[in-house]
Design a protein around this motif. Structure first.
Motif, PDB file in Angstrom:
ATOM      1  N   LYS A   1      -6.705  15.119  -6.984  1.00  0.00           N
ATOM      2  CA  LYS A   1      -8.019  15.213  -6.346  1.00  0.00           C
ATOM      3  C   LYS A   1      -9.032  15.410  -7.452  1.00  0.00           C
ATOM      4  O   LYS A   1      -8.789  16.128  -8.410  1.00  0.00           O
TER       5      LYS A   1
ATOM      6  N   ALA B   1      -6.370   9.214  -8.328  1.00  0.00           N
ATOM      7  CA  ALA B   1      -7.031   9.687  -7.112  1.00  0.00           C
ATOM      8  C   ALA B   1      -6.995   8.636  -6.018  1.00  0.00           C
ATOM      9  O   ALA B   1      -6.918   8.974  -4.837  1.00  0.00           O
ATOM     10  N   SER B   2      -7.017   7.356  -6.378  1.00  0.00           N
ATOM     11  CA  SER B   2      -7.044   6.294  -5.368  1.00  0.00           C
ATOM     12  C   SER B   2      -5.788   6.276  -4.505  1.00  0.00           C
ATOM     13  O   SER B   2      -5.812   5.804  -3.376  1.00  0.00           O
ATOM     14  N   ILE B   3      -4.670   6.787  -5.027  1.00  0.00           N
ATOM     15  CA  ILE B   3      -3.447   6.850  -4.233  1.00  0.00           C
ATOM     16  C   ILE B   3      -3.091   8.264  -3.816  1.00  0.00           C
ATOM     17  O   ILE B   3      -2.042   8.512  -3.243  1.00  0.00           O
ATOM     18  N   GLY B   4      -3.969   9.220  -4.101  1.00  0.00           N
ATOM     19  CA  GLY B   4      -3.773  10.572  -3.613  1.00  0.00           C
ATOM     20  C   GLY B   4      -2.935  11.474  -4.491  1.00  0.00           C
ATOM     21  O   GLY B   4      -2.529  12.544  -4.051  1.00  0.00           O
TER      22      GLY B   4
ATOM     23  N   TYR C   1       0.256  12.599   0.181  1.00  0.00           N
ATOM     24  CA  TYR C   1      -0.425  13.798   0.672  1.00  0.00           C
ATOM     25  C   TYR C   1      -1.574  13.498   1.615  1.00  0.00           C
ATOM     26  O   TYR C   1      -2.654  14.069   1.501  1.00  0.00           O
ATOM     27  N   GLY C   2      -1.374  12.587   2.553  1.00  0.00           N
ATOM     28  CA  GLY C   2      -2.377  12.294   3.554  1.00  0.00           C
ATOM     29  C   GLY C   2      -3.499  11.382   3.103  1.00  0.00           C
ATOM     30  O   GLY C   2      -4.419  11.118   3.857  1.00  0.00           O
ATOM     31  N   ALA C   3      -3.453  10.888   1.874  1.00  0.00           N
ATOM     32  CA  ALA C   3      -4.490   9.968   1.393  1.00  0.00           C
ATOM     33  C   ALA C   3      -4.326   8.626   2.091  1.00  0.00           C
ATOM     34  O   ALA C   3      -3.220   8.228   2.447  1.00  0.00           O
ATOM     35  N   THR C   4      -5.425   7.927   2.306  1.00  0.00           N
ATOM     36  CA  THR C   4      -5.377   6.587   2.885  1.00  0.00           C
ATOM     37  C   THR C   4      -4.585   5.681   1.945  1.00  0.00           C
ATOM     38  O   THR C   4      -4.881   5.633   0.753  1.00  0.00           O
TER      39      THR C   4
ATOM     40  N   GLY D   1       0.357   5.785  -0.286  1.00  0.00           N
ATOM     41  CA  GLY D   1      -0.553   6.921  -0.286  1.00  0.00           C
ATOM     42  C   GLY D   1       0.272   8.196  -0.300  1.00  0.00           C
ATOM     43  O   GLY D   1       1.386   8.233   0.226  1.00  0.00           O
TER      44      GLY D   1
ATOM     45  N   LYS E   1       0.836  -1.200   0.000  1.00  0.00           N
ATOM     46  CA  LYS E   1       0.000   0.000   0.000  1.00  0.00           C
ATOM     47  C   LYS E   1       0.870   1.249   0.000  1.00  0.00           C
ATOM     48  O   LYS E   1       1.887   1.313   0.682  1.00  0.00           O
TER      49      LYS E   1
END
Length: 67
Positions: A64, A58-61, A32-35, A30, A28
């Protein structure tokens, strides 16, 4: 070499070419703070749409999207 479950140790593992991030398809990542999320499915350049590309990024940040 197995990756550590400790994210700090795994992120610090270096090779002669530099640090590896998301080495495996189920690792996994991520930004910029993305899950953190697993690697998105591969997209065929011959048939990918802008919406599919935006969803994957977008799924990995990395980007946006707005509704």
């Amino acid at each position: 070499m197995a990756l550590s479950t400790d994210t700090v140790a795994a992120a610090a593992t270096e090779t002669p070419d530099g640090t590896l991030v998301g080495r495996n398809s189920d690792s996994k990542i991520g930004f910029y703070g993305a899950t953190p999320a697993v690697q998105p499915a591969a997209l065929s350049l011959a048939s990918v749409t802008a919406a599919q590309l935006a969803t994957a990024l977008a799924s990995i940040g990395l980007i946006k999207t707005t509704a």
